[in-house]
Design a protein around this motif. Structure first.
Motif, PDB file in Angstrom:
ATOM      1  N   GLU A 167       0.819  -1.226   0.000  1.00  0.00           N
ATOM      2  CA  GLU A 167       0.000   0.000   0.000  1.00  0.00           C
ATOM      3  C   GLU A 167       0.849   1.272   0.000  1.00  0.00           C
ATOM      4  O   GLU A 167       0.328   2.359  -0.232  1.00  0.00           O
ATOM      5  N   TYR A 168       2.150   1.142   0.299  1.00  0.00           N
ATOM      6  CA  TYR A 168       3.047   2.295   0.319  1.00  0.00           C
ATOM      7  C   TYR A 168       2.899   3.108  -0.957  1.00  0.00           C
ATOM      8  O   TYR A 168       2.780   4.328  -0.934  1.00  0.00           O
ATOM      9  N   PHE A 169       2.875   2.417  -2.081  1.00  0.00           N
ATOM     10  CA  PHE A 169       2.893   3.098  -3.392  1.00  0.00           C
ATOM     11  C   PHE A 169       1.574   3.805  -3.669  1.00  0.00           C
ATOM     12  O   PHE A 169       1.558   4.939  -4.130  1.00  0.00           O
ATOM     13  N   THR A 170       0.474   3.121  -3.366  1.00  0.00           N
ATOM     14  CA  THR A 170      -0.832   3.730  -3.639  1.00  0.00           C
ATOM     15  C   THR A 170      -1.101   4.873  -2.670  1.00  0.00           C
ATOM     16  O   THR A 170      -1.596   5.922  -3.047  1.00  0.00           O
ATOM     17  N   SER A 171      -0.760   4.668  -1.410  1.00  0.00           N
ATOM     18  CA  SER A 171      -1.076   5.663  -0.393  1.00  0.00           C
ATOM     19  C   SER A 171      -0.334   6.972  -0.629  1.00  0.00           C
ATOM     20  O   SER A 171      -0.897   8.055  -0.490  1.00  0.00           O
ATOM     21  N   TRP A 172       0.937   6.907  -1.022  1.00  0.00           N
ATOM     22  CA  TRP A 172       1.707   8.112  -1.288  1.00  0.00           C
ATOM     23  C   TRP A 172       1.490   8.622  -2.709  1.00  0.00           C
ATOM     24  O   TRP A 172       2.091   9.608  -3.117  1.00  0.00           O
ATOM     25  N   GLY A 173       0.693   7.908  -3.462  1.00  0.00           N
ATOM     26  CA  GLY A 173       0.463   8.303  -4.847  1.00  0.00           C
ATOM     27  C   GLY A 173       1.741   8.241  -5.666  1.00  0.00           C
ATOM     28  O   GLY A 173       1.974   9.039  -6.549  1.00  0.00           O
ATOM     29  N   TRP A 174       2.579   7.241  -5.302  1.00  0.00           N
ATOM     30  CA  TRP A 174       3.897   7.150  -5.943  1.00  0.00           C
ATOM     31  C   TRP A 174       3.903   5.940  -6.852  1.00  0.00           C
ATOM     32  O   TRP A 174       4.031   4.804  -6.394  1.00  0.00           O
ATOM     33  N   ARG A 175       3.751   6.217  -8.143  1.00  0.00           N
ATOM     34  CA  ARG A 175       3.581   5.110  -9.073  1.00  0.00           C
ATOM     35  C   ARG A 175       4.910   4.489  -9.478  1.00  0.00           C
ATOM     36  O   ARG A 175       5.969   5.068  -9.306  1.00  0.00           O
ATOM     37  N   ILE A 176       4.815   3.248 -10.015  1.00  0.00           N
ATOM     38  CA  ILE A 176       5.984   2.521 -10.518  1.00  0.00           C
ATOM     39  C   ILE A 176       6.123   2.888 -11.996  1.00  0.00           C
ATOM     40  O   ILE A 176       5.155   2.775 -12.749  1.00  0.00           O
ATOM     41  N   SER A 177       7.272   3.358 -12.404  1.00  0.00           N
ATOM     42  CA  SER A 177       7.425   3.773 -13.807  1.00  0.00           C
ATOM     43  C   SER A 177       7.857   2.593 -14.674  1.00  0.00           C
ATOM     44  O   SER A 177       7.486   2.493 -15.837  1.00  0.00           O
ATOM     45  N   ASP A 178       8.653   1.702 -14.100  1.00  0.00           N
ATOM     46  CA  ASP A 178       9.111   0.535 -14.858  1.00  0.00           C
ATOM     47  C   ASP A 178       9.021  -0.694 -13.961  1.00  0.00           C
ATOM     48  O   ASP A 178       9.271  -0.602 -12.758  1.00  0.00           O
ATOM     49  N   GLY A 179       8.692  -1.830 -14.535  1.00  0.00           N
ATOM     50  CA  GLY A 179       8.616  -3.067 -13.777  1.00  0.00           C
ATOM     51  C   GLY A 179       7.399  -3.093 -12.875  1.00  0.00           C
ATOM     52  O   GLY A 179       6.374  -2.479 -13.174  1.00  0.00           O
ATOM     53  N   ASN A 180       7.504  -3.782 -11.735  1.00  0.00           N
ATOM     54  CA  ASN A 180       6.358  -3.956 -10.839  1.00  0.00           C
ATOM     55  C   ASN A 180       6.732  -3.657  -9.411  1.00  0.00           C
ATOM     56  O   ASN A 180       7.895  -3.612  -9.039  1.00  0.00           O
ATOM     57  N   SER A 181       5.661  -3.521  -8.618  1.00  0.00           N
ATOM     58  CA  SER A 181       5.824  -3.433  -7.168  1.00  0.00           C
ATOM     59  C   SER A 181       6.110  -4.840  -6.637  1.00  0.00           C
ATOM     60  O   SER A 181       5.991  -5.816  -7.376  1.00  0.00           O
ATOM     61  N   PHE A 182       6.502  -4.950  -5.369  1.00  0.00           N
ATOM     62  CA  PHE A 182       6.531  -6.292  -4.761  1.00  0.00           C
ATOM     63  C   PHE A 182       5.097  -6.662  -4.385  1.00  0.00           C
ATOM     64  O   PHE A 182       4.213  -5.808  -4.361  1.00  0.00           O
ATOM     65  N   SER A 183       4.856  -7.944  -4.112  1.00  0.00           N
ATOM     66  CA  SER A 183       3.475  -8.408  -3.903  1.00  0.00           C
ATOM     67  C   SER A 183       3.216  -8.755  -2.442  1.00  0.00           C
ATOM     68  O   SER A 183       4.123  -8.757  -1.611  1.00  0.00           O
ATOM     69  N   GLU A 184       1.931  -9.051  -2.147  1.00  0.00           N
ATOM     70  CA  GLU A 184       1.545  -9.515  -0.795  1.00  0.00           C
ATOM     71  C   GLU A 184       2.315 -10.783  -0.430  1.00  0.00           C
ATOM     72  O   GLU A 184       2.738 -10.967   0.699  1.00  0.00           O
ATOM     73  N   GLU A 185       2.496 -11.655  -1.446  1.00  0.00           N
ATOM     74  CA  GLU A 185       3.231 -12.911  -1.230  1.00  0.00           C
ATOM     75  C   GLU A 185       4.665 -12.630  -0.798  1.00  0.00           C
ATOM     76  O   GLU A 185       5.181 -13.282   0.099  1.00  0.00           O
ATOM     77  N   ASP A 186       5.282 -11.644  -1.481  1.00  0.00           N
ATOM     78  CA  ASP A 186       6.658 -11.292  -1.136  1.00  0.00           C
ATOM     79  C   ASP A 186       6.749 -10.915   0.342  1.00  0.00           C
ATOM     80  O   ASP A 186       7.723 -11.224   1.017  1.00  0.00           O
ATOM     81  N   ILE A 187       5.702 -10.200   0.828  1.00  0.00           N
ATOM     82  CA  ILE A 187       5.712  -9.788   2.235  1.00  0.00           C
ATOM     83  C   ILE A 187       5.546 -10.994   3.150  1.00  0.00           C
ATOM     84  O   ILE A 187       6.282 -11.172   4.116  1.00  0.00           O
ATOM     85  N   GLU A 188       4.604 -11.851   2.767  1.00  0.00           N
ATOM     86  CA  GLU A 188       4.359 -13.039   3.605  1.00  0.00           C
ATOM     87  C   GLU A 188       5.561 -13.970   3.619  1.00  0.00           C
ATOM     88  O   GLU A 188       5.856 -14.601   4.638  1.00  0.00           O
ATOM     89  N   GLU A 189       6.259 -14.067   2.478  1.00  0.00           N
ATOM     90  CA  GLU A 189       7.353 -15.041   2.357  1.00  0.00           C
ATOM     91  C   GLU A 189       8.724 -14.447   2.616  1.00  0.00           C
ATOM     92  O   GLU A 189       9.737 -15.076   2.330  1.00  0.00           O
ATOM     93  N   PHE A 190       8.773 -13.203   3.125  1.00  0.00           N
ATOM     94  CA  PHE A 190      10.063 -12.560   3.435  1.00  0.00           C
ATOM     95  C   PHE A 190      10.991 -12.556   2.233  1.00  0.00           C
ATOM     96  O   PHE A 190      12.188 -12.800   2.355  1.00  0.00           O
ATOM     97  N   ASN A 191      10.458 -12.286   1.044  1.00  0.00           N
ATOM     98  CA  ASN A 191      11.292 -12.321  -0.165  1.00  0.00           C
ATOM     99  C   ASN A 191      12.203 -11.099  -0.265  1.00  0.00           C
ATOM    100  O   ASN A 191      11.829 -10.013   0.155  1.00  0.00           O
ATOM    101  N   ASN A 192      13.406 -11.305  -0.811  1.00  0.00           N
ATOM    102  CA  ASN A 192      14.360 -10.203  -1.005  1.00  0.00           C
ATOM    103  C   ASN A 192      14.064  -9.491  -2.328  1.00  0.00           C
ATOM    104  O   ASN A 192      14.721  -9.710  -3.330  1.00  0.00           O
ATOM    105  N   VAL A 193      13.044  -8.629  -2.284  1.00  0.00           N
ATOM    106  CA  VAL A 193      12.625  -7.901  -3.478  1.00  0.00           C
ATOM    107  C   VAL A 193      12.715  -6.402  -3.176  1.00  0.00           C
ATOM    108  O   VAL A 193      12.442  -5.983  -2.050  1.00  0.00           O
ATOM    109  N   ALA A 194      13.116  -5.610  -4.186  1.00  0.00           N
ATOM    110  CA  ALA A 194      13.237  -4.172  -3.949  1.00  0.00           C
ATOM    111  C   ALA A 194      12.645  -3.371  -5.106  1.00  0.00           C
ATOM    112  O   ALA A 194      12.673  -3.807  -6.251  1.00  0.00           O
TER     113      ALA A 194
END
Lengths: 409, 224
Positions: free
Chosen positions: A132-159
């Motif tokens: 929600e960081y990106f939506t809440s601050w109105g800070w969009r992703i210009s290239d690629g994707n955000s990390f997902s809910e799964e990444d948060i649940e699975e402690f994935n090393n994504v940036a």
């Protein structure tokens, strides 16, 4: 009649113009004096407008319905002592118990995080948060994707990296960054996306210089933190001030703070951010305001002085004009026109100089500068007033000369 | 109409204060000047002739006495009314020419029209033809500093004529010129009189005065 009046004034205007051109040195010094004054005035107006614009943008970026709760008291924060007092449970409590709260986001900072990719090294601010960081601050992703809910649940090393990182580490090419693995505090992270450029900076802090990661990964992998988080962003419906009161009493109760004990947290709103910027700007405005006024006054004095000398030099001319039928008002009008024309030309030069100065300021500093048509009218008005005030005394002196004495002086 | 003088001065007195001392420069001047006359006012320096000229030209006011212009008392005119009067009725020619140095001959000739309420068509054309008549057709765009004394005085005469004033008032018009140029300028002034202009010349030279039809001699503030 009106036509006659126009022709009549035009003739005096012509006379004034000829005199200006015929006394180039006098005109030149007057021009310089006025244009420097106008330069300062224009920069003041432009920086006030720039600041207002930036403040407004900041206000909407932050979200007028949002608050930011930091760990640690006001005193500790201003002393730059960081302690973590907020927890996920605090956040849940705010979400569940404060009426009108529709969004809460946890954040934890990793200060001076090292970034390494190949032989490139950089230090940046890492932030652990949720999707929600990106939506809440109105800070969009210009290239690629955000990390997902799964990444948060699975402690994935994504940036998700900011544009400044792209500039410093990936030669300014966001596409080449996507899918690469970089070392953050010596832990490998997969780059999923790049943040859109914000282009704002707060003194030395560049907003685009940051990396966003799942908060779970940051706490376990980078900070070894189990309980505390750095900050909570919360948004509310309804009156924000009464919601803030509710949040304060809820957190005080949860943290076991009684009576006179100070808060162990700090709340910031969009209004605070705006105030901060305007205070910063205030110093500049004060400085420029003083120098601007002084240089305009000096410019005015230079002009008044040069015109006094000029009136003495030109007393014969004034006598001739009087002999051939110029009334006192004609003489006053001509001298005033000379002053106002010079002042207006000076203001135009000042404006051009200020555009150049504005470009330099924008290029080499973080001071926001913004020009509008308003500046044009304000400086024209100020220049006219300075011209009239400077010219009034010399003009009256010229008109009050005895024609006979002026002619044979 | 014939018997009303264009200018009538009655008992004109003028005194100046030097410190506390009052010095009377004009001691009761009575003059009648009729239309189409050419008059020389002759006197030594200090006789009061320049002061008299300034009063006739409405550049200065008399301390007492009456000034009638075409029978109308203009002694009571205020500053603006006097300016308009000078603009419409008097054409000055000065000893030192008194051209504005930074504008060209043409603009100097046009100068009086700037302050005129009359909207003269083709002011520029009129100025050029005046300059041409005075033999200045190839000097129209020259600045005064690029002209000789005689040429400057011709420009000054054209300037005096541009608003068609009733009176040409010339103060020592040849005082700064050599003999040959002097007589040329006097030729111009007398020919203007022949064409019907009233000419008043202030001078200290008998030769110049002799070119006029009538001579008024002034000495020690009085007409003799």
């Amino acid at each position: 009649m009106a036509k006659l009046f126009k022709i009549y004034k035009l003739r005096l205007f012509n006379q004034a113009l000829k005199a200006i051109i015929s006394y180039p040195l006098r005109s030149f010094f007057c021009l310089i004096g006025i244009s420097l004054g106008i330069l300062s005035i224009t920069l003041i107006i432009a920086s006030i407008e720039g600041a207002n614009k930036k403040a407004l943008q900041l206000f909407s970026d932050f979200g007028p319905d949002a608050i930011l709760i930091f760990s640690g008291s006001e005193q500790l924060r201003s002393a730059r002592i960081r302690i973590n007092t907020l927890t996920f449970d605090d956040m849940e409590a705010i979400r569940n118990h404060i009426i009108g709260c529709y969004e809460t986001i946890p954040m934890i900072p990793v200060r001076n995080m090292t970034v390494a990719y190949g032989d490139k090294k950089w230090r940046t601010l890492g932030i652990g948060s949720t999707t929600e960081y990106f939506t809440s601050w109105g800070w969009r992703i210009s290239d690629g994707n955000s990390f997902s809910e799964e990444d948060i649940e699975e402690f994935n090393n994504v940036a998700v990296i900011g544009q400044e990182i792209v500039k410093q580490v990936f030669n300014g090419d966001p596409q080449s960054a996507i899918g690469k693995t970089i070392l953050l505090n010596n832990k490998p992270f997969y780059i999923a996306g790049v943040l859109k450029e914000r282009g704002i900076s707060f003194g030395s802090m560049v907003l685009d210089d940051r990396i966003i990661m799942p908060i779970t990964t940051v706490m376990r992998e980078l900070l070894n933190e189990r309980k505390y988080i750095g900050a909570i962003r919360a948004r509310f419906y309804g009156d924000l001030n009464s919601r803030i009161e509710d949040v304060v009493s809820l957190l005080r109760e949860r943290h076991g703070l009684k009576g006179e004990m100070p808060n162990d947290f700090t709340i910031r709103t969009a209004e605070d951010a705006k105030q901060f910027l305007l205070v910063l700007q205030g110093t500049l405005v004060l400085f420029l305001g003083i120098t601007g006024s002084i240089s305009l006054v000096v410019g005015g004095f230079v002009m008044a002085n040069l015109f006094m000398i000029s009136v003495q030099e030109r007393s014969s001319e004034i006598g001739i004009r009087r002999a051939f039928g110029a009334k006192k008002n004609h003489i006053i009008t001509q001298i005033l026109l000379e002053c106002v024309i010079i002042a207006l030309a000076g203001s135009l030069i000042g404006l051009i100089l200020s555009f150049i100065a504005g470009k330099l300021i924008l290029a080499y500093t973080t001071i926001p500068i913004s020009f509008s048509y308003k500046v044009f009218w304000i400086t024209a008005l100020v220049a006219t007033i300075v011209g009239v005030i400077s010219g009034l005394y010399p003009a009256k002196r010229a008109a009050s000369l005895n024609p006979v004495e002026a002619l044979f002086a | 109409m014939e018997n009303i003088p264009i200018i009538e001065l009655k008992e004109i007195r003028k005194s100046f204060f030097i410190g506390n001392r009052e010095i009377e420069v004009l001691k009761g001047i009575n003059i009648k000047i009729y239309e189409k006359e050419s008059i020389a006012i002759i006197g030594q320096s200090g006789s009061g002739k320049t002061t008299l000229m300034n009063i006739i030209g409405c550049m200065d006011r008399a301390t007492s006495g009456t000034y009638l212009f075409k029978g109308k008392d203009i002694t009571t005119f205020n500053d603006d009314e006097l300016s308009s009067f000078r603009n419409e009725s008097i054409g000055f020619v000065f000893q030192q020419f008194h051209l504005i140095p930074y504008i060209n001959a043409l603009d100097n000739v046009i100068l009086p029209t700037i302050y005129s309420k009359k909207n003269i068509d083709n002011v520029k054309q009129k100025a050029i033809s005046l300059l041409t008549e005075l033999g200045m057709h190839d000097r129209i765009y020259n600045k005064p500093t690029q002209l000789s004394g005689g040429q400057q005085q011709r420009v000054a005469i054209a300037r005096a004529l541009i608003n068609d004033p009733e009176i040409i008032l010339a103060d020592e018009p040849t005082g700064a010129l050599d003999t040959k140029t002097s007589s040329e300028i006097m030729d111009i002034l007398t020919s203007l009189n022949e064409k019907g202009k009233t000419i008043i010349i202030i001078t200290h030279e008998q030769e110049i005065a002799n070119r006029c039809k009538k001579i008024i001699r002034i000495s020690d503030g009085k007409i003799v």
